[in-house]
Design a protein around this motif. Sequence first.
Motif, PDB file in Angstrom:
ATOM      1  N   ALA A  19       1.672   9.604  -5.521  1.00 21.55           N
ATOM      2  CA  ALA A  19       2.293  10.912  -5.300  1.00 21.55           C
ATOM      3  C   ALA A  19       3.153  11.297  -6.506  1.00 21.55           C
ATOM      4  CB  ALA A  19       3.134  10.894  -4.027  1.00 21.55           C
ATOM      5  N   LYS A  20       3.918  10.347  -7.010  1.00 18.33           N
ATOM      6  CA  LYS A  20       4.757  10.622  -8.182  1.00 18.33           C
ATOM      7  C   LYS A  20       3.904  10.921  -9.409  1.00 18.33           C
ATOM      8  CE  LYS A  20       8.791   8.120  -6.572  1.00 18.33           C
ATOM      9  NZ  LYS A  20       9.684   6.985  -6.745  1.00 18.33           N
ATOM     10  N   CYS A  21       2.772  10.241  -9.518  1.00 17.85           N
ATOM     11  CA  CYS A  21       1.841  10.483 -10.618  1.00 17.85           C
ATOM     12  C   CYS A  21       1.363  11.933 -10.577  1.00 17.85           C
ATOM     13  CB  CYS A  21       0.654   9.519 -10.504  1.00 17.85           C
ATOM     14  SG  CYS A  21      -0.613   9.715 -11.768  1.00 17.85           S
ATOM     15  N   LEU A  22       0.968  12.394  -9.403  1.00 16.97           N
ATOM     16  CA  LEU A  22       0.508  13.779  -9.258  1.00 16.97           C
ATOM     17  C   LEU A  22       1.638  14.766  -9.543  1.00 16.97           C
ATOM     18  CD1 LEU A  22      -1.700  13.367  -6.078  1.00 16.97           C
ATOM     19  CD2 LEU A  22      -2.517  13.864  -8.401  1.00 16.97           C
ATOM     20  N   MET A  58       0.838  -1.205   0.000  1.00 13.60           N
ATOM     21  CA  MET A  58       0.000   0.000   0.000  1.00 13.60           C
ATOM     22  C   MET A  58       0.872   1.254   0.000  1.00 13.60           C
ATOM     23  SD  MET A  58      -3.289  -0.815   2.420  1.00 13.60           S
ATOM     24  CE  MET A  58      -2.526  -1.878   3.646  1.00 13.60           C
ATOM     25  N   ALA A  59       1.956   1.218   0.752  1.00 18.28           N
ATOM     26  CA  ALA A  59       2.864   2.369   0.783  1.00 18.28           C
ATOM     27  C   ALA A  59       3.474   2.613  -0.590  1.00 18.28           C
ATOM     28  CB  ALA A  59       3.961   2.146   1.826  1.00 18.28           C
ATOM     29  N   GLU A  60       3.846   1.549  -1.273  1.00 16.50           N
ATOM     30  CA  GLU A  60       4.403   1.687  -2.623  1.00 16.50           C
ATOM     31  C   GLU A  60       3.354   2.256  -3.580  1.00 16.50           C
ATOM     32  OE1 GLU A  60       6.033  -2.080  -3.842  1.00 16.50           O
ATOM     33  OE2 GLU A  60       7.427  -2.130  -2.156  1.00 16.50           O
ATOM     34  N   ALA A  61       2.114   1.815  -3.437  1.00 19.59           N
ATOM     35  CA  ALA A  61       1.045   2.330  -4.293  1.00 19.59           C
ATOM     36  C   ALA A  61       0.801   3.811  -4.027  1.00 19.59           C
ATOM     37  CB  ALA A  61      -0.241   1.524  -4.063  1.00 19.59           C
ATOM     38  N   HIS A  62       0.855   4.211  -2.769  1.00 22.91           N
ATOM     39  CA  HIS A  62       0.671   5.628  -2.431  1.00 22.91           C
ATOM     40  C   HIS A  62       1.851   6.467  -2.918  1.00 22.91           C
ATOM     41  CE1 HIS A  62      -3.095   5.845  -0.185  1.00 22.91           C
ATOM     42  NE2 HIS A  62      -2.834   4.608   0.161  1.00 22.91           N
ATOM     43  N   GLU A  63       3.040   5.934  -2.848  1.00 18.09           N
ATOM     44  CA  GLU A  63       4.213   6.641  -3.365  1.00 18.09           C
ATOM     45  C   GLU A  63       4.083   6.830  -4.878  1.00 18.09           C
ATOM     46  OE1 GLU A  63       7.774   8.707  -3.502  1.00 18.09           O
ATOM     47  OE2 GLU A  63       6.575   8.152  -1.757  1.00 18.09           O
ATOM     48  N   ALA A  64       3.618   5.796  -5.567  1.00 16.55           N
ATOM     49  CA  ALA A  64       3.414   5.904  -7.014  1.00 16.55           C
ATOM     50  C   ALA A  64       2.331   6.937  -7.327  1.00 16.55           C
ATOM     51  CB  ALA A  64       3.027   4.545  -7.586  1.00 16.55           C
ATOM     52  N   LEU A 105      -5.809  -5.236  -1.844  1.00 17.21           N
ATOM     53  CA  LEU A 105      -4.937  -4.934  -0.703  1.00 17.21           C
ATOM     54  C   LEU A 105      -5.661  -4.260   0.444  1.00 17.21           C
ATOM     55  CD1 LEU A 105      -1.695  -3.466  -2.307  1.00 17.21           C
ATOM     56  CD2 LEU A 105      -1.939  -5.626  -1.107  1.00 17.21           C
ATOM     57  N   ALA A 106      -6.526  -3.308   0.103  1.00 12.99           N
ATOM     58  CA  ALA A 106      -7.125  -2.467   1.133  1.00 12.99           C
ATOM     59  C   ALA A 106      -8.590  -2.222   0.829  1.00 12.99           C
ATOM     60  CB  ALA A 106      -6.379  -1.139   1.206  1.00 12.99           C
ATOM     61  N   LEU A 107      -9.293  -1.719   1.823  1.00  9.09           N
ATOM     62  CA  LEU A 107     -10.704  -1.410   1.675  1.00  9.09           C
ATOM     63  C   LEU A 107     -10.896  -0.005   1.122  1.00  9.09           C
ATOM     64  CD1 LEU A 107     -11.967  -2.783   5.094  1.00  9.09           C
ATOM     65  CD2 LEU A 107     -12.010  -3.929   2.880  1.00  9.09           C
ATOM     66  N   GLY A 108     -11.960   0.180   0.414  1.00  8.92           N
ATOM     67  CA  GLY A 108     -12.295   1.497  -0.101  1.00  8.92           C
ATOM     68  C   GLY A 108     -11.554   1.833  -1.371  1.00  8.92           C
ATOM     69  N   LYS A 109     -12.006   2.907  -2.020  1.00  7.96           N
ATOM     70  CA  LYS A 109     -11.403   3.253  -3.306  1.00  7.96           C
ATOM     71  C   LYS A 109     -10.139   4.092  -3.175  1.00  7.96           C
ATOM     72  CE  LYS A 109     -14.205   7.239  -4.585  1.00  7.96           C
ATOM     73  NZ  LYS A 109     -15.127   7.734  -5.604  1.00  7.96           N
ATOM     74  N   TYR A 110      -9.717   4.375  -1.952  1.00 10.55           N
ATOM     75  CA  TYR A 110      -8.495   5.161  -1.739  1.00 10.55           C
ATOM     76  C   TYR A 110      -7.402   4.329  -1.079  1.00 10.55           C
ATOM     77  CZ  TYR A 110     -11.542   8.939  -3.034  1.00 10.55           C
ATOM     78  OH  TYR A 110     -12.422   9.721  -3.718  1.00 10.55           O
ATOM     79  N   CYS A 111      -7.444   3.032  -1.304  1.00 10.92           N
ATOM     80  CA  CYS A 111      -6.390   2.132  -0.821  1.00 10.92           C
ATOM     81  C   CYS A 111      -6.247   2.190   0.699  1.00 10.92           C
ATOM     82  CB  CYS A 111      -5.066   2.448  -1.514  1.00 10.92           C
ATOM     83  SG  CYS A 111      -3.812   1.164  -1.314  1.00 10.92           S
ATOM     84  N   GLY A 112      -7.376   2.200   1.377  1.00  9.60           N
ATOM     85  CA  GLY A 112      -7.347   2.165   2.832  1.00  9.60           C
ATOM     86  C   GLY A 112      -7.014   3.487   3.488  1.00  9.60           C
ATOM     87  N   THR A 168      -5.789   8.591  -9.353  1.00 12.33           N
ATOM     88  CA  THR A 168      -6.674   7.808  -8.495  1.00 12.33           C
ATOM     89  C   THR A 168      -6.965   6.457  -9.134  1.00 12.33           C
ATOM     90  OG1 THR A 168      -7.677   9.777  -7.530  1.00 12.33           O
ATOM     91  CG2 THR A 168      -8.939   7.746  -7.357  1.00 12.33           C
ATOM     92  N   LYS A 169      -7.208   6.444 -10.432  1.00  7.40           N
ATOM     93  CA  LYS A 169      -7.454   5.174 -11.137  1.00  7.40           C
ATOM     94  C   LYS A 169      -6.244   4.257 -11.031  1.00  7.40           C
ATOM     95  CE  LYS A 169     -10.852   6.897 -14.402  1.00  7.40           C
ATOM     96  NZ  LYS A 169     -11.155   7.220 -15.795  1.00  7.40           N
ATOM     97  N   GLU A 170      -5.051   4.821 -11.186  1.00  7.84           N
ATOM     98  CA  GLU A 170      -3.835   4.013 -11.073  1.00  7.84           C
ATOM     99  C   GLU A 170      -3.671   3.477  -9.651  1.00  7.84           C
ATOM    100  OE1 GLU A 170      -0.438   6.142 -12.631  1.00  7.84           O
ATOM    101  OE2 GLU A 170      -1.493   6.600 -14.497  1.00  7.84           O
ATOM    102  N   LEU A 171      -3.985   4.316  -8.659  1.00  7.73           N
ATOM    103  CA  LEU A 171      -3.914   3.894  -7.259  1.00  7.73           C
ATOM    104  C   LEU A 171      -4.888   2.753  -7.004  1.00  7.73           C
ATOM    105  CD1 LEU A 171      -2.925   4.318  -4.309  1.00  7.73           C
ATOM    106  CD2 LEU A 171      -4.785   5.971  -4.064  1.00  7.73           C
ATOM    107  N   GLN A 172      -6.100   2.887  -7.520  1.00 11.82           N
ATOM    108  CA  GLN A 172      -7.106   1.844  -7.331  1.00 11.82           C
ATOM    109  C   GLN A 172      -6.653   0.525  -7.950  1.00 11.82           C
ATOM    110  OE1 GLN A 172     -10.421   3.875  -9.080  1.00 11.82           O
ATOM    111  NE2 GLN A 172     -11.060   4.790  -7.148  1.00 11.82           N
ATOM    112  N   ALA A 173      -6.058   0.598  -9.119  1.00  7.70           N
ATOM    113  CA  ALA A 173      -5.576  -0.627  -9.779  1.00  7.70           C
ATOM    114  C   ALA A 173      -4.444  -1.266  -8.979  1.00  7.70           C
ATOM    115  CB  ALA A 173      -5.109  -0.304 -11.200  1.00  7.70           C
ATOM    116  N   ALA A 174      -3.528  -0.446  -8.479  1.00  3.81           N
ATOM    117  CA  ALA A 174      -2.385  -0.963  -7.714  1.00  3.81           C
ATOM    118  C   ALA A 174      -2.826  -1.573  -6.388  1.00  3.81           C
ATOM    119  CB  ALA A 174      -1.369   0.148  -7.480  1.00  3.81           C
ATOM    120  N   CYS A 175      -3.915  -1.077  -5.835  1.00  4.25           N
ATOM    121  CA  CYS A 175      -4.356  -1.522  -4.515  1.00  4.25           C
ATOM    122  C   CYS A 175      -5.436  -2.588  -4.547  1.00  4.25           C
ATOM    123  CB  CYS A 175      -4.865  -0.331  -3.712  1.00  4.25           C
ATOM    124  SG  CYS A 175      -3.546   0.644  -3.031  1.00  4.25           S
ATOM    125  N   LYS A 176      -5.841  -2.987  -5.721  1.00  2.00           N
ATOM    126  CA  LYS A 176      -6.919  -3.968  -5.805  1.00  2.00           C
ATOM    127  C   LYS A 176      -6.561  -5.210  -4.984  1.00  2.00           C
ATOM    128  CE  LYS A 176     -10.138  -6.054  -8.925  1.00  2.00           C
ATOM    129  NZ  LYS A 176     -10.744  -5.945 -10.220  1.00  2.00           N
TER     130      LYS A 176
END
Length: 79
Positions: A44-47, A36-42, A67-74, A57-65
């Motif tokens: 941040a780099k995307c932004l 999840m931390a790696e997905a959030h770092e990615a 892994l976590a609850l909710g559409k914001y990767c937990g 956000t779409k990329e984050l959702q795909a990376a976190c599928k």
Amino acid sequence: MKNIVFFLAAMSLSWGGLAQHSKKEVEQDIARHRAMAEAHEAAAKCLESGKKPDQCTKELQAACKGLALGKYCGMKHVH
């Protein structure tokens, strides 16, 4: 006062639950947190790259599928 009682009850239940996790479960949780931390770092780099927030956000959702609850990767923060 009700909030304090609820908070203390919730904390006692959550601490009790931690003691019941096996070593393997804890290791799996650690791996999920790192993923999840790696997905959030990615995200941040995307932004930072100038992409639109919706795309990131779409990329984050795909990376976190899975892994976590909710559409914001937990994790969701205020804007």
